[in-house]
Design a protein around this motif. Structure first.
Motif, mmCIF file in Angstrom:
data_model
loop_
_atom_site.group_PDB
_atom_site.id
_atom_site.type_symbol
_atom_site.label_atom_id
_atom_site.label_comp_id
_atom_site.label_asym_id
_atom_site.label_seq_id
_atom_site.Cartn_x
_atom_site.Cartn_y
_atom_site.Cartn_z
ATOM 1 N N PRO B 451 0.811 -1.420 -0.035
ATOM 2 C CA PRO B 451 -0.058 -0.065 0.060
ATOM 3 C C PRO B 451 0.772 1.313 0.148
ATOM 4 C CG PRO B 451 -0.930 -1.569 1.770
ATOM 5 C CD PRO B 451 0.488 -2.167 1.135
ATOM 6 N N MET B 452 2.041 1.243 0.494
ATOM 7 C CA MET B 452 2.951 2.251 0.647
ATOM 8 C C MET B 452 3.376 2.785 -1.020
ATOM 9 S SD MET B 452 5.426 1.595 3.495
ATOM 10 C CE MET B 452 5.032 1.606 5.172
ATOM 11 N N GLY B 453 3.226 1.775 -1.835
ATOM 12 C CA GLY B 453 3.735 1.955 -3.031
ATOM 13 C C GLY B 453 5.391 1.305 -3.530
ATOM 14 N N LEU B 454 5.621 0.651 -2.632
ATOM 15 C CA LEU B 454 7.116 -0.063 -2.846
ATOM 16 C C LEU B 454 6.743 -1.022 -3.701
ATOM 17 C CD1 LEU B 454 8.497 -0.350 0.780
ATOM 18 C CD2 LEU B 454 9.345 1.176 -1.075
ATOM 19 N N PRO B 455 7.980 -1.347 -4.864
ATOM 20 C CA PRO B 455 7.761 -2.110 -5.912
ATOM 21 C C PRO B 455 7.651 -3.784 -5.156
ATOM 22 C CG PRO B 455 9.602 -0.801 -6.113
ATOM 23 C CD PRO B 455 9.045 -0.490 -4.834
ATOM 24 N N GLU B 456 6.909 -4.376 -5.930
ATOM 25 C CA GLU B 456 6.542 -5.782 -5.350
ATOM 26 C C GLU B 456 7.592 -6.795 -4.861
ATOM 27 O OE1 GLU B 456 3.047 -8.952 -6.485
ATOM 28 O OE2 GLU B 456 2.928 -6.880 -7.460
ATOM 29 N N ASP B 457 8.760 -6.545 -5.713
ATOM 30 C CA ASP B 457 10.003 -7.547 -5.641
ATOM 31 C C ASP B 457 10.827 -7.048 -4.592
ATOM 32 O OD1 ASP B 457 10.363 -5.537 -7.479
ATOM 33 O OD2 ASP B 457 11.688 -6.602 -8.833
ATOM 34 N N VAL B 458 10.503 -5.781 -3.899
ATOM 35 C CA VAL B 458 11.277 -5.355 -2.786
ATOM 36 C C VAL B 458 10.905 -5.895 -1.473
ATOM 37 C CG1 VAL B 458 11.671 -3.054 -1.449
ATOM 38 C CG2 VAL B 458 11.782 -2.881 -3.755
ATOM 39 N N SER B 459 11.912 -6.240 -0.760
ATOM 40 C CA SER B 459 11.525 -7.030 0.522
ATOM 41 C C SER B 459 12.531 -5.940 1.416
ATOM 42 C CB SER B 459 12.356 -8.517 0.695
ATOM 43 O OG SER B 459 11.677 -9.128 -0.109
ATOM 44 N N VAL B 460 11.763 -5.875 2.694
ATOM 45 C CA VAL B 460 12.327 -5.197 3.689
ATOM 46 C C VAL B 460 12.455 -5.967 5.062
ATOM 47 C CG1 VAL B 460 12.064 -3.093 5.151
ATOM 48 C CG2 VAL B 460 11.251 -2.961 2.997
ATOM 49 N N ILE B 461 13.851 -6.112 5.448
ATOM 50 C CA ILE B 461 13.985 -7.191 6.641
ATOM 51 C C ILE B 461 14.298 -5.947 7.845
ATOM 52 C CG2 ILE B 461 14.847 -8.914 5.426
ATOM 53 C CD1 ILE B 461 17.565 -8.060 5.451
ATOM 54 N N ALA B 462 14.082 -6.406 8.802
ATOM 55 C CA ALA B 462 14.326 -5.235 10.264
ATOM 56 C C ALA B 462 14.311 -6.373 11.502
ATOM 57 C CB ALA B 462 12.942 -4.411 10.305
ATOM 58 N N TRP B 463 15.111 -5.687 12.273
ATOM 59 C CA TRP B 463 15.138 -6.298 13.751
ATOM 60 C C TRP B 463 15.324 -5.031 14.800
ATOM 61 C CZ3 TRP B 463 19.260 -5.253 10.571
ATOM 62 C CH2 TRP B 463 20.363 -4.729 11.005
ATOM 63 N N GLY B 464 14.886 -5.488 15.919
ATOM 64 C CA GLY B 464 14.852 -4.511 16.941
ATOM 65 C C GLY B 464 15.347 -5.015 18.410
ATOM 66 N N LEU B 465 15.703 -4.382 19.247
ATOM 67 C CA LEU B 465 16.020 -4.673 20.648
ATOM 68 C C LEU B 465 15.916 -3.435 21.322
ATOM 69 C CD1 LEU B 465 19.945 -5.085 20.961
ATOM 70 C CD2 LEU B 465 18.956 -4.999 18.604
#
Lengths: 843, 503
Positions: B451-465
């Motif tokens: 919905p943000m409009g990022l291309p479909e083949d883009v992945s976003v990985i994330a981590w937190g602590l």
């Protein structure tokens, strides 16, 4: 994360294998569960109520297992065992079936229209010929409780009622009645109560009192009757005693009433899939029919199996593995997602059972494949993403300043961003209304009433708790405060502050003053009245009269310093004199060549990616017209805005005495919020902005104020920001435009991919020494164009007390030229005499 | 300067002592010196100690000897004579009535001894009562003479028989005395050189340091604390985490917005509106300013749709999504709200891969205990690029935690509304001998990104602590209030070591 308690031996019996605690912990870990605690009833009671109460309690070992919040199918022993057995390839996932009753008509539940006012949805099903044991019965009750606490959101979304079907007779009616008209014997009570009496009875019930609020204030309460008027339940509070389940119950009527139908269906599916295992025909559920007020009927439970098709390539790519299509189908099947290769390329057909309501996207299926493969078996890879790191300039400045302030002999404190109103107001001798503080609506204690608007109270409290430390105490903090700010989308913003205090037997104003001097030295701001910093006497109720000064940097007030008022010192329970300094550090951010990030998002989307949304055409009316040309001139120019401002000086609306579409159209035509120089326009703009939500309902406009975009503009409207009604000027504009188009074409052919940018330093000269330079700067900054980014500015004396504004900006060459800029700025003819390019550098 | 080392009066004793040592063969005894100088023994002992401190001027060996000393009665006798002598002395030529004599303090004891010495006689038949007369003209008071000898330190001149008799009469007692046997030291000299405490500019200028003797330092003592400021330990750890991200090429996100709308904090992350985290029990809501007013309208519509109806390949949550809920202002519960803003902005431009990080405050309306506060710092890392995999996330987590000195990791499947897959990161704690959770991670859901409009083949990985937990472990702090807030002990801040995050 919900925790499920199961008896260890019972679990192992059902799993057909005995594990050591470590082995079972390991199995849980792999499956995404956590063996949280190994305990017993006796241990729990003894811990919670003392040893004396625990005597006689069971010593049977209990496993407390943490289950992911979206896996409702693992909230009871039955589901856990089924999931683990399938995972270990010891069991094939059962197929749940909805069946019609052997004896003709299904049970019916009629919903009356009165329920709409309180709890409009209901679903139902029947578990036929079930066999309960004490353990199964306990688990059955426990699952209802777990579902109530989790997906049912403490019964507010869904409430479950289970009944011995043989004690009641359908059809059933789900209706809503005034509480005084409801009377029945509730579960485990010996006499009848009216609903009103029940609500006061349960006020003191430690368990039920939490649910009363859901219906308490409603005019009518939900209630389910059987055909003889026997009350099944008064959801979401209590069931009737008459139909209660016992170990002898053979046929169970399950009803779920809800405010959220989707969740009601899921909850019903969970209840029946988990316990149909104990029916004479395992995993079959007898349907019930729900009849809506409008006569429509639906059969429940849905027990829907959904099929999804995806490629093994998709899963391999997302996980970072390389498995065959067959292997991936096997992995998914282990997760209760029955899958098989379709034979068409690498396509896999996945069947999502009714127990897996958590699977809503292909990525959920991908995760299950990864889990079955084992997260810890996935080979580690390194993303090749090449990026250059940038620090957030404000944090970079903060880090550097902190180091040097510690070197200057001050010790860093770290205080909470939340505090009481008293801390930021009364104790500092201020009124809370003066503070621009944001207020928290649901603080649990007075410590969390507001976000701090100043760092000073925190430092003073730190001193108060360290009075035994040797004097002097020299403390500082650089951190954010929060202030209301209507220009922000959320109505508030952070402000980075630097605060320091000196606490000793003498006030030590000279120490704090010296720290200010040192700080300015570090920030490369020299001591000078005009172009540097200076302090000047100020009045402030926080400080001792005559002992407070305001700090000015480059003509702007940035903070205060002084000796604290004795009343302030007393209110913070301190005894010694204390001097303090607090100032903004954001004005001292330097230039950066890099594009700096902000969290402000563009409210106008620049859509480059098209979405297959069919309602795009519906949204079109609300999107802005491309034209900025209006009856007042081009409102993307300062001249146009000025003329509109003049018009609005004595008018509230564009047309007539109420907001209308004329206001809306004009509002849309203005590219961005006007600057405060146009005070009338600004007032109107903010007022009209508040109508955005009801814009459709506003009366239509009598005349057209916004002119349609001309066709010639359509091809290249991004450079026609300064189009004018004047024909001669427009000819000039056309000439410029053509010239620029030619330039673009030439540039584009050379460097098609790069966006060429330039850094420009402009000298803006005022008419005389009485011109308000701050307003002049605001005007200049109000000029906004695509591809233009304003930078730092400063005032440079040119003689006879006149100062010129030197302001930097970065422009995209293709979009903004110096001539355009100059033209836009000289439009502020009240302020601007001339504009010169002082420096022009390609980036 | 000498005054500092030796008391003024004692300085003379020390010098005399040195001269005695020079003349004596084989050394002197401190007791003898004291008696010959007529000063208290302690004065000589003090002089010895002072001289010892000056280096190898003398060497002193402690010895103990036995010595006879007068008792109180003995001292009295040495001064006034023995009782019998005093009896003799008190009798006039015409005698003294016995009753009168007995009235004197020494009368009774002295009478019998004087009688046995035959210095006096008793006339019992004398008219007017018994009367005493002298029998000799003069006497020699030997007892007194002997005691005076002892008093002078010359008890050795007495015969043992005499000493024992006097001891029996409790006039003498034998005591053990400690004394020093003092001989020349390796650098013996009769003149005392002044001992310098510190090197001075004058000494350097005139070269006098070469001749001076310097008082030795006590290396056991602590030095003087430097007069400086100190950085807060939690901020020191923050600096290190920033450093690690920068080393890894991550750009810092602008997280200076504590107030966030529910829209960016929850809705944009595909966190449904009935989610428990959105309860007043968990989140701080604002009463002023209560609502956010501006949203990117088209994006908001897409978010609404994906929640309520699905789309972008999703079933959605199928509930009645309300703008009123999204408008509610809150204190952000995670910095992921800023990540959402950044990713949305990224989607509005031509997509280029990014690596972002942030470390900043977040707020939870939670029940407070020893490890939970209403606000804490969240550390977050985000990578957006084409075709990122779960293996990439695992790989990058290994790199990140290796920089913290943590090398043994494993990953547990978990649930998070906006990531899929979601992994809890566990590290093996050597001290506790078990796996402990050190962070959370995942791949952002397509329902959040598309919905943000990022291309479909883009992945976003994330981590937190959290920043507080590793800091508490690093600095051995058990109660979070001892680390953050105004109740911290500044001494802890003063004393905290620098933060080096290597194993």
């Amino acid at each position: 994360m919900p925790t499920v308690g199961v008896k260890r031996d019972l679990l192992f019996k059902a799993l057909g294998k005995t594990y050591t605690d470590e082995e079972f912990d390991e199995l849980c870990f792999e499956f995404g569960l956590e063996l949280d605690e190994i305990t017993s009833e006796r241990e729990i009671i003894s811990r919670e109520q003392g040893d004396s109460k625990a005597s006689g309690a069971s010593d049977v070992i209990l496993y407390k297992i943490d289950v992911p919040a979206n896996r409702y199918d693992l909230l009871c022993l039955e589901g856990l065992v089924r999931g683990l057995q399938v995972f270990k390839n010891k069991l094939e996932a059962p197929r749940y079936r909805r069946v019609s009753p052997v004896s003709g008509e299904p049970q019916k539940l009629f919903i009356t229209k009165e329920t709409a006012a309180v709890r409009p949805h209901a679903v139902a099903a029947v578990l036929r010929n079930i066999t309960f044991t004490q353990e199964r019965y306990d688990s059955f009750i426990e699952l209802q409780d777990k579902l109530h606490q989790n997906i049912c959101r403490k019964r507010s979304l869904v409430a479950i009622g289970t009944h011995d079907l043989d004690t009641i007779s359908g059809p059933f009616t789900y209706t809503a009645k005034p509480p005084g008209d409801i009377s029945f014997k509730p579960l485990n009570q010996t006499k009848e109560y009216t609903a009103t009496q029940l609500m006061s009875l349960y006020k003191t019930d430690s368990h039920l009192k939490h649910y009363l609020h859901i219906i308490e204030d409603k005019p009518v309460y939900p209630i389910i009757y059987d055909s003889n008027g026997v009350v099944l339940s008064m959801p979401p509070i209590i069931n009737g005693d008459h139909s209660k389940i016992t170990l002898k119950t053979k046929n169970v009527f399950v009803e779920c009433t809800a405010t959220d139908l989707t969740k009601a269906k899921i909850v019903l599916d969970m209840m029946v899939t988990m316990f149909s295992e104990y029916c004479s025909q395992p995993f079959t559920v007898e349907e019930a029919e729900v009849v809506y007020p409008d006569g429509k009927t639906c059969k429940y439970p849905e027990l829907a199996y959904r099929k999804e098709k995806l490629s093994s390539e998709f899963i391999n790519q997302k996980v970072g593995i390389n498995e065959s299509t067959e292997k991936i189908a096997q992995l998914l099947t282990k997760m209760c997602l029955r899958s098989q290769a379709t034979g068409v390329g690498d396509e896999i057909e996945v069947e999502i059972p009714p127990t897996r309501s958590d699977v809503i996207h292909a990525c959920d299926i991908m995760e299950d494949a990864a889990m079955a493969y084992g997260f810890n078996n996935v080979p580690h890879t390194t993303p090749r993403t090449y990026t250059v790191a940038n620090q957030f300039p404000l944090n970079k400045l903060t880090e550097l300043l902190r180091q040097d302030l510690a070197a200057a002999g001050f010790t860093e404190a770290l205080n909470f961003a939340l505090c009481s109103e008293e801390d930021v107001a009364d104790k500092l001798g201020k009124k809370i209304s003066e503070t621009r503080a944001v207020h928290i609506s649901n603080p649990k204690t007075a410590e969390f009433q507001v976000a701090r608007t100043t760092l000073l109270p925190g430092l003073l409290k730190t001193i108060a708790s360290n009075r035994k430390m040797p004097l002097p105490l020299k403390l500082f903090e650089i951190s954010d405060v929060v202030l209301k700010d209507e220009t922000k989308d959320v109505g508030a913003r952070n402000s980075r502050r630097f605060c320091a205090v000196y606490y000793n037997k003498s006030p030590g104003f000279e120490v704090i003053h010296g720290l200010l001097d040192r700080t300015m030295e570090l920030l490369e701001v020299k001591s000078a009245r005009v172009d540097g910093y200076h302090i000047q006497a100020a009045e402030d109720s926080t400080f001792f009269p005559g002992r407070c000064a305001e700090i000015f940097a480059r003509g702007k007030s940035v903070g205060r310093l002084g000796v604290l008022h004795p009343d302030v010192i007393n209110r913070f329970e301190l005894t010694m004199p204390c001097s303090a300094l607090e100032m903004d550090i954001e004005p001292f951010l330097g230039h950066t060549a890099e594009t700096t990030l902000t969290h402000d998002v563009p409210m106008q989307e620049v859509i480059e990616h098209k979405f297959p949304t069919q309602d795009e055409s519906l949204q079109a009316p609300s999107s802005r017209p491309t034209s900025t040309k209006t009856a007042f001139g081009d409102v993307s120019t300062a001249a146009g805005l000025k003329s509109l401002n003049d018009f609005l000086a004595d008018k509230s609306y564009i047309e007539g005495f109420a907001a209308s579409q004329a206001d809306m159209a004009m509002f849309d035509a203005i590219p961005s919020a006007p600057c405060s120089t146009f005070c009338h326009l600004m007032r109107w703009y903010n007022h009209i902005k508040s109508f955005q939500r009801e814009r459709a309902s506003l009366p239509s406009a009598k005349s057209q104020f916004v002119l349609p975009a001309t066709t010639s503009d359509a091809s290249d409207d991004d450079i026609d920001l300064f189009g004018s009604d004047d024909e001669a000027e427009s000819a000039e504009a056309d000439r410029i435009k053509e010239q620029r188009l030619a330039e673009y074409a030439a540039k584009k052919s050379k460097k098609p991919a790069l966006v060429a940018k330039s850094s420009i330093l402009l000298d803006v000269k005022p008419w005389d020494d009485e011109t308000n330079m701050a307003e002049l700067e605001q005007c200049v900054r109000s000029v906004s164009m695509d591809g233009l980014l304003w930078g730092q500015s400063k005032l440079v004396p040119v003689g006879y007390g006149i100062k010129k504004l030197q302001i930097g900006c970065v422009v995209e060459d293709e979009k903004v030229g110096t001539d355009l800029l100059e033209e836009a700025i000289t439009a502020f003819e009240d302020y601007v005499q001339s504009v010169d390019v002082a420096a022009f550098n390609k980036i | 300067i000498l005054k500092n080392n030796l008391g003024m009066a004692d300085a003379g004793v020390a010098e005399t002592l040195l001269r005695r040592i020079e003349k004596a063969d084989g050394g002197v005894d401190s007791l003898e010196v004291a008696s010959s100088l007529g000063v208290d023994h302690q004065v000589v002992v003090g002089a010895v100690k002072s001289l010892q401190a000056l280096g190898d001027l003398i060497s002193a060996e402690q010895r103990s000897s036995k010595r006879w000393e007068l008792s109180e009665e003995g001292t009295e006798i040495a001064e006034q004579g023995s009782h019998e002598a005093r009896v003799f002395g008190s009798i006039p030529l015409d005698g003294l009535a016995q009753s009168e004599l007995m009235k004197l303090s020494f009368g009774k004891i002295g009478f019998s001894k004087a009688m046995s010495n035959k210095w006096i006689r008793l006339d019992k038949a004398h008219e007017g009562g018994p009367r005493i007369f002298r029998t000799v003209d003069s006497i020699q008071d030997q007892v007194r003479e002997k005691l005076v000898l002892v008093q002078k330190g010359s008890s050795s001149q007495l015969e043992e028989k005499d000493r024992n008799e006097l001891k029996k009469r409790k006039l003498l007692s034998e005591v053990t005395v400690k004394s020093y046997w003092i001989t020349k030291g390796s650098s013996f000299s009769t003149t005392i050189t002044k001992q310098e405490t510190e090197l001075t500019p004058d000494m350097i200028a005139n070269g006098s340091w070469k001749e001076k003797k310097f008082k030795p330092y006590n290396f056991e003592a602590m030095g003087v604390a430097p007069d400086c400021g100190h950085l807060h330990p939690l901020m020191k750890v923050r600096t290190q985490f920033r450093q690690i991200f920068l080393e890894m090429g991550f750009t810092e996100m602008p997280t200076n917005n504590f107030i966030e709308s529910s829209f960016w904090n929850f809705d944009s992350l595909f966190q449904p509106q009935q989610h428990p985290a959105r309860d007043a029990h968990d989140t701080f809501f604002l009463s002023d300013p209560a609502l956010a007013h501006e949203f990117p309208q088209d994006y908001l519509e897409r978010v609404k749709k994906v929640h309520s109806e699905g789309g972008f390949g999703s079933q959605g949550y199928k509930y009645d999504w309300k703008i009123e809920e999204a408008q509610k202002n809150i204190l952000r519960t995670h910095t992921t709200a800023v990540s959402a803003r950044m990713l949305y902005k990224l989607a509005q431009q031509k997509f280029t891969p990014v690596k972002y990080f942030s470390i900043d405050r977040v707020f939870r309306n939670e029940t407070l205990d020893a490890t939970h506060l209403a606000e804490f710092h969240q550390i977050e890392g985000v990578v957006a690029d084409y075709g990122l995999t779960l293996g990439d996330l695992i790989g990058i987590l290994h790199q990140f935690f290796t920089k913290l000195g943590i090398t043994k990791l494993r990953f547990k499947p978990a649930y998070n509304p906006y990531t899929e897959p979601s992994m809890e990161v566990f590290s093996y704690h050597e001290g506790l001998q078990k796996w402990v959770e050190v962070g959370n991670s995942g791949v952002f859901r397509p329902e959040m990104l598309l919905p943000m409009g990022l291309p479909e083949d883009v992945s976003v990985i994330a981590w937190g602590l959290s920043l507080e937990r590793p800091t508490m472990i690093k600095y051995g702090i058990n109660n979070i209030r001892e680390l953050v807030g105004h109740k911290v002990n500044l001494q802890m801040v003063y004393d905290s070591p620098m933060c080096r995050l290597e194993s």
